[in-house]
Design a protein around this motif. Structure first.
Motif, PDB file in Angstrom:
ATOM      1  N   ARG A 167      38.144  48.825  43.417  1.00 51.28           N
ATOM      2  CA  ARG A 167      37.589  49.752  44.419  1.00 51.28           C
ATOM      3  C   ARG A 167      37.951  51.207  44.159  1.00 51.28           C
ATOM      4  O   ARG A 167      37.200  52.110  44.525  1.00 51.28           O
ATOM      5  N   GLU A 211      43.975  43.653  45.951  1.00 48.43           N
ATOM      6  CA  GLU A 211      42.920  43.460  44.951  1.00 48.43           C
ATOM      7  C   GLU A 211      43.261  42.471  43.842  1.00 48.43           C
ATOM      8  O   GLU A 211      42.367  42.044  43.114  1.00 48.43           O
ATOM      9  N   GLU A 213      43.931  39.342  43.480  1.00 47.88           N
ATOM     10  CA  GLU A 213      43.287  38.035  43.389  1.00 47.88           C
ATOM     11  C   GLU A 213      41.879  38.161  42.796  1.00 47.88           C
ATOM     12  O   GLU A 213      41.486  37.385  41.916  1.00 47.88           O
ATOM     13  N   GLU A 214      41.136  39.139  43.267  1.00 45.67           N
ATOM     14  CA  GLU A 214      39.779  39.341  42.745  1.00 45.67           C
ATOM     15  C   GLU A 214      39.806  39.746  41.273  1.00 45.67           C
ATOM     16  O   GLU A 214      38.981  39.278  40.469  1.00 45.67           O
ATOM     17  N   ASP A 217      40.663  36.657  39.243  1.00 43.13           N
ATOM     18  CA  ASP A 217      39.499  35.758  39.211  1.00 43.13           C
ATOM     19  C   ASP A 217      38.503  36.200  38.142  1.00 43.13           C
ATOM     20  O   ASP A 217      38.010  35.380  37.350  1.00 43.13           O
ATOM     21  N   GLU A 218      38.202  37.487  38.117  1.00 43.51           N
ATOM     22  CA  GLU A 218      37.233  38.010  37.154  1.00 43.51           C
ATOM     23  C   GLU A 218      37.770  37.896  35.723  1.00 43.51           C
ATOM     24  O   GLU A 218      37.030  37.547  34.792  1.00 43.51           O
ATOM     25  N   LYS A 287      45.538  29.729  39.150  1.00 47.58           N
ATOM     26  CA  LYS A 287      44.242  29.847  38.467  1.00 47.58           C
ATOM     27  C   LYS A 287      44.273  29.234  37.071  1.00 47.58           C
ATOM     28  O   LYS A 287      43.285  29.267  36.344  1.00 47.58           O
TER      29      LYS A 287
END
Length: 393
Positions: A167, A211, A213-214, A217-218, A287
């Motif tokens: 962001r 942020e 975790e996102e 994930d990516e 993950k």
């Protein structure tokens, strides 16, 4: 001299003679004057500069405080062979696959178009003449061509792709490629056969915890094999730049030991982020990714090796069996460099040594780390303690 030190120093002398023959007198003199011939190891290994300056414009960057330009970038002046010669004349550098770790990207962007060819030249020269393990950190977009070249020169090279925010990236990293391009770099290097890792550094309180975790994930979706998280260091200039762009500084202020208004110019201060790093580690493992507390571990891992600290943390061992430190083996290695230190114990991957007054603890630490692949701590030293990789490796 016999034993551990001679293993490295005799090999180093042979390599130095070989490389010296490739250079002219003025080239050798330039290499010997260069800081790489005198530099001490850093937490991640020996930092190698492939460029001077950086144009990414990251607000959290400290290189301006160190005197490097932040509005220009140019290739480092040494050739690849000169760089190798400088390192082989460095008292603390140990060549070879069992030698010192090398890290690129600490004060410049090593894959920036302006310095990319110099970076590839340095990697190729190190691998050809010495074989040391190399790691680089980058925010650049890595093309398929560049990924293929890297994989050809050094299939085990350790790529760290820096992504700290989605962001706020346009504010924090004004001139850097957008995060989506960096995720594509992870995919491209993975498809080329490399083992890229997400580099969550620096962890910025007030931003990262919302942020990570996102981001993880990516990174996993694009082929990252693991995560390295790193702390934040701030100076008065960094705080001023962050404040000017409206970044909320309250979380940073809570975690620093000195009031922000009392920061001294040019001095870097650590920000406590261990709790955030623990959350990052736990999520990365959920993950299915490897989590490395320090970058040097990732460097070993991508080259198919391990260290005692990694084993103590439950990261599976790779490569040849490790040498186990003992009182006799550690003290013999120290005596081989003229250091009459005392072995005080070995626990959880750490060798504890009490050095004598005249012991060169920088050389002693590098020798013990490389030979035993263990962390090194010095007790009751009259010299400055060697802190490496945040106390790890």
């Amino acid at each position: 001299m016999t034993g551990v030190a001679s293993y490295y120093l005799e090999f180093k002398a042979r390599l130095r003679d070989r490389v010296s023959a490739l250079l002219g007198d003025s080239e050798r003199e330039e290499a010997l004057r260069d800081p790489h011939s005198k530099r001490k190891p850093r937490p991640c290994g020996f930092t190698i500069h492939t460029g001077i300056g950086c144009t990414m414009g990251c607000l959290y960057c400290y290189i301006g405080d160190m005197g490097f330009p932040i509005d220009s970038i140019k290739p480092y002046p040494l050739s690849g062979v000169q760089l190798v010669y400088a390192l082989l004349n460095n008292r603390y550098f140990l060549p070879g696959r069992e030698g010192s770790l090398i890290a690129l990207g600490s004060v410049t962007e090593p894959l920036h178009p302006a310095v990319l060819e110099r970076t590839l030249e340095y990697i190729e020269a190190v691998k050809r003449y010495m074989g040391n393990h190399i790691q680089f950190s980058t925010k650049a977009y890595v093309s398929k061509t560049t990924a293929a070249k890297l994989a050809e020169i050094d299939p085990g090279i350790s790529p760290l792709v820096t992504i700290v925010s989605l962001r706020y990236s346009s504010i924090l990293e004004r001139n850097a490629p957008k995060p989506d391009l960096r995720f594509e770099s992870i995919r491209t290097m993975s498809e080329a056969g490399l083992k890229p890792l997400l580099f969550l550094r620096p962890v910025i309180p007030g931003i990262t915890e919302w942020e990570f975790e996102e981001i993880i994930d990516e990174a996993a979706e694009h082929g990252a094999i693991g995560v390295v998280a790193g702390g934040l260091r701030v100076s008065r200039g960094i705080i001023d730049r962050l404040r000017d762009t409206g970044v909320d500084l309250r979380e940073i202020e809570k975690r620093i030991k000195i009031p922000l208004g009392k920061l001294r110019a040019g001095v870097q201060y650590g920000v406590e982020v261990s709790d955030i790093k623990e959350k990052i580690a736990a999520y990365a493992r959920r993950k299915g990714l490897k989590y490395f507390p320090s970058a040097c571990m990732a460097n070993l891992y991508t080259h198919g090796e391990t260290c005692w600290r990694m084993i103590s943390l439950g990261l599976e061992g790779q490569g040849s069996p490790l040498r186990e430190p003992s009182k006799s083996s550690v003290e013999e290695a120290l005596r081989d460099i003229g250091c009459s230190g005392f072995f005080k114990g070995f626990s959880e991957g750490y060798i504890i040594v009490e050095p004598d007054r005249g012991c060169d603890i920088v050389l002693a630490g590098e020798l013990l780390r490389c030979w035993f692949k263990a962390c090194v701590r010095f007790s009751k030293s009259r010299g400055k303690c060697l802190e490496d990789c945040g106390g790890v490796w």
